[in-house]
Scaffold this motif. Structure first.
Motif, PDB file in Angstrom:
ATOM      1  N   GLU A 175       1.217   5.860  -7.728  1.00  0.00           N
ATOM      2  CA  GLU A 175       0.266   5.071  -8.472  1.00  0.00           C
ATOM      3  C   GLU A 175      -1.090   4.977  -7.781  1.00  0.00           C
ATOM      4  N   LEU A 176      -1.145   5.330  -6.532  1.00  0.00           N
ATOM      5  CA  LEU A 176      -2.387   5.191  -5.754  1.00  0.00           C
ATOM      6  C   LEU A 176      -2.436   6.300  -4.727  1.00  0.00           C
ATOM      7  N   SER A 177      -3.618   6.855  -4.561  1.00  0.00           N
ATOM      8  CA  SER A 177      -3.819   7.887  -3.530  1.00  0.00           C
ATOM      9  C   SER A 177      -4.891   7.408  -2.562  1.00  0.00           C
ATOM     10  N   TRP A 207       0.841  -1.206   0.000  1.00  0.00           N
ATOM     11  CA  TRP A 207       0.000   0.000   0.000  1.00  0.00           C
ATOM     12  C   TRP A 207       0.866   1.242   0.000  1.00  0.00           C
ATOM     13  N   ILE A 245       1.574   4.226  -2.867  1.00  0.00           N
ATOM     14  CA  ILE A 245       1.348   5.649  -2.568  1.00  0.00           C
ATOM     15  C   ILE A 245       2.626   6.436  -2.850  1.00  0.00           C
ATOM     16  N   ASP A 291      -7.341   9.092  -1.423  1.00  0.00           N
ATOM     17  CA  ASP A 291      -8.691   9.525  -1.791  1.00  0.00           C
ATOM     18  C   ASP A 291      -9.321   8.569  -2.792  1.00  0.00           C
ATOM     19  N   GLU A 292      -8.500   7.984  -3.669  1.00  0.00           N
ATOM     20  CA  GLU A 292      -9.038   7.074  -4.657  1.00  0.00           C
ATOM     21  C   GLU A 292      -9.563   5.784  -4.022  1.00  0.00           C
ATOM     22  N   ALA A 293      -8.941   5.421  -2.883  1.00  0.00           N
ATOM     23  CA  ALA A 293      -9.398   4.183  -2.217  1.00  0.00           C
ATOM     24  C   ALA A 293     -10.798   4.320  -1.647  1.00  0.00           C
ATOM     25  N   GLY A 294     -11.165   5.537  -1.247  1.00  0.00           N
ATOM     26  CA  GLY A 294     -12.520   5.756  -0.741  1.00  0.00           C
ATOM     27  C   GLY A 294     -12.670   5.377   0.732  1.00  0.00           C
TER      28      GLY A 294
END
Length: 622
Positions: free
Chosen positions: A115-117, A107, A111, A119-122
């Motif tokens: 590649e991943l934030s 994870w 981040i 906020d995008e995970a919700g």
């Protein structure tokens, strides 16, 4: 369960936020007045425009509704949990630590690379959060339910136990009531039955008391008459020694002229008196009680016979001279003699000479002259304190009792012990000699008294009946009756010829220490541990006088020869003398130590001995 609750509490947290009226949305809203008419133009209707206008109006209505909701709810109590936190808490709760490490590693790498934030995970939907809360509440309720179930089980067990106890006590109560009713009925029947016998019992009791009193009086009168006869016999024997010698010559064949020499008035009177004496002795020897004693004495040829022997018995005229009333006056201390190193516990007087016998806690007995106090004899042999002493009526021997449980006889001519009597199991508290000189009586702390035969050297009777220590014993003058005093608060009269108790005097409320007869034999004086002095009538068998000379204990009591004075040895260090004629109690104070014994020596002398080993001589002063 406790670890899971702690993990769930650490995974969730509540935050309080406030939403302001200012909206961060950059959209500019136009205010539309309510008066505007949105009707489609009638001139150029276009279906597509109409539909577009309707959709725009619906979106505006939804937007306004959403804004109104936001404005109405200023506070939000629950914020949905972030997705990564939800997974982390989920894995922690399940204990999947390696999976948790892999998840966090991948994870955070995503981040970091961009590649991943977060906020995008919700966020976690509200339904999961609510499910977690409900699950926590469910666990808590299950725990409470289990506690309540255990409590209910305990209450049920206690209730069942109490119901069983209630039933048991109810049955026991019913059974007790039945027994009570049955006992009440039995008591009523017994009372009715006893009431029918009560008059007869009362009549028989009166007859028994009358017969007992009559028997006692008859026995006392017979014994007194026997004593008088023996005294007269001794006097006649001394006066008729010459007559007996001449009578023997007449039997051997002397001339009849010698018989005429005894026909004078004096000799004739002596002959008649002798004949009467023989008739009295013959009639008294036919008494059934004495016949029974003779039968009993056949068991041992050495046994002596009751009641008396003429040896050492005072003549009737001499006894009469000794009982003259005392003149008015009082006793005064004349001298003090040191005779023992320790306390003096007993005191006795020689029947014929001015010799005094004392015994002490130093295990010795001593005889000394009166009134000079010169020591004549000292007796050694007892291994404990000498508790009692008494001269034989002939004056040639004496008897002593001791705390070593023995009674010893001593010969004054040889100055040694001639006989040791053993049989008591505890300390012997007192001893006395019968007027005939053939019997010795002893009282012991083992609750018994014994009658010893000096000739056969054995115990003839053991007097049992007292429930406490027998503290003193004394013979009635010229009689075979003894009186005993006991720690059971009673006095008892005993017939030593049969070893039976004749009567019990009850009246003291404290242990009795001593009891004695007066010279006439018609009264008894007794004292107890509270200092109370009582006089008892031998004919009525009732108390006639009670004097409280306490509160200190009274150790010994003694009658004056006249019977008008009674001396009391008190533990407060004084001798108290009661005058029966005037009812006055005088106190004689000496060295101030405990007085243990007291005796009237002669018509005008009184002796007292105390715990300091000294003897006080008191003289009568008018």
């Amino acid at each position: 369960m406790a670890e899971e609750a702690k993990v769930s509490e650490a995974a969730y947290s509540l935050q309080k936020i406030t939403i302001t009226d200012d909206s961060k949305d950059d959209y500019q809203y136009e205010e539309v007045s309510a008066d505007d008419d949105f009707s489609l133009p009638e001139d150029d209707e276009d279906l597509s425009k109409a539909l577009q206008t309707i959709e725009e109006q619906a979106e505006d209505a939804k937007l306004m509704e959403f804004l109104s909701v936001l404005n109405s709810e200023k506070l939000i109590s629950d914020i949905p949990q972030a997705m990564d936190d939800f997974f982390c808490n989920f894995l922690v709760r399940l204990g999947m630590s390696r999976t948790l490490d892999c998840f966090q590693t991948e994870w955070y790498e995503l981040i970091e690379r961009g590649e991943l934030s977060a906020d995008e995970a919700g966020l976690v939907p509200d339904v999961y959060t609510r499910n977690e809360q409900l699950e926590t509440e469910n666990l808590s309720l299950k725990k409470d339910l289990e506690n309540y179930r255990q409590t209910v089980n305990k209450v049920e067990e206690a209730l069942l136990k109490m119901e069983k106890e209630r039933d048991f006590h109810r049955m026991h109560h019913k059974r007790v009531l039945q027994e009570k009713n049955r006992l009440v009925c039995d008591l009523k029947r017994l009372k009715t039955h006893y009431a029918s016998y009560e008059p007869m019992l009362k009549q028989m009791s009166e007859k028994y008391q009358n017969s007992l009193t009559q028997k006692m009086l008859t026995s006392l009168e017979r014994d007194k008459a026997m004593g008088q006869v023996t005294g007269l016999q001794a006097a006649l024997n001394s006066l008729e020694s010459g007559y007996a010698k001449q009578l023997l010559e007449a039997k051997e064949g002397c001339e009849c002229t010698k018989k005429k020499e005894f026909e004078g008035p004096t000799q004739k009177g002596l002959w008649e008196a002798r004949q009467k004496k023989f008739l009295v002795v013959a009639s008294s020897s036919s008494d059934p009680g004495e016949e029974a004693e003779k039968k009993m004495s056949r068991r041992d040829l050495k046994d002596s016979e009751f009641p008396v022997d003429a040896e050492g018995t005072l003549s009737f005229e001499h006894a009469k001279e000794q009982t003259q009333p005392q003149k008015s006056g009082q006793y005064q201390l004349s001298s003090i003699l040191k005779v023992h190193d320790l306390a003096v516990s007993c005191l006795a007087l020689h029947p014929r000479k001015n010799i005094v016998l004392t015994g002490g806690d130093d295990h010795l007995w001593k005889t000394w002259g009166f009134p000079d106090g010169n020591i004549l004899l000292t007796g050694e042999g007892h291994t404990d304190w000498v508790s009692g002493c008494c001269f034989r009526p002939s004056g040639t021997q004496l008897v002593t009792s001791s705390g070593d449980t023995t009674v010893r006889l001593w010969d004054l001519s040889r100055s040694g012990c001639t006989l040791t009597l053993r049989g008591h199991s505890r300390a012997v508290r007192g001893c006395t000699w019968h007027s005939c000189g053939d019997f010795v009586a002893s009282a012991s702390a083992d609750c018994t008294s014994k009658i010893w035969d000096v000739n056969s050297e054995r115990c003839r009777y053991t007097l049992r009946g007292h429930k406490g220590s027998v503290n003193s014993i004394e013979f009635l003058p010229f009689s075979s009756t003894v009186v005993t005093s006991s720690a059971d608060k009673t006095l008892s009269l005993w017939d030593v010829r049969k070893g039976l108790r004749v009567y019990t005097f009850q009246g003291h409320v404290h242990p009795c220490n001593h009891a004695t007869f007066n010279r006439k034999g018609d009264s008894i004086a007794s004292c107890d541990s509270s200092g109370v002095l009582k006089l008892w009538d031998m004919r009525m068998l009732l108390p006639v006088l009670s004097i409280d000379a306490g509160p200190h204990p009274a150790n010994q009591v003694a009658f004056h020869r006249s019977g008008d004075l009674v001396a009391l040895a008190s533990s407060e260090g004084s001798v108290k003398v009661l005058s029966l004629a005037v009812g006055q109690l005088s106190i004689l104070r000496g060295p101030g130590v405990e007085v243990r014994c007291v005796r009237f020596h002669s018509q005008d002398s009184l002796l007292s001995a105390g715990a300091d080993g000294r003897v006080c001589l008191w003289s009568w002063a008018q």
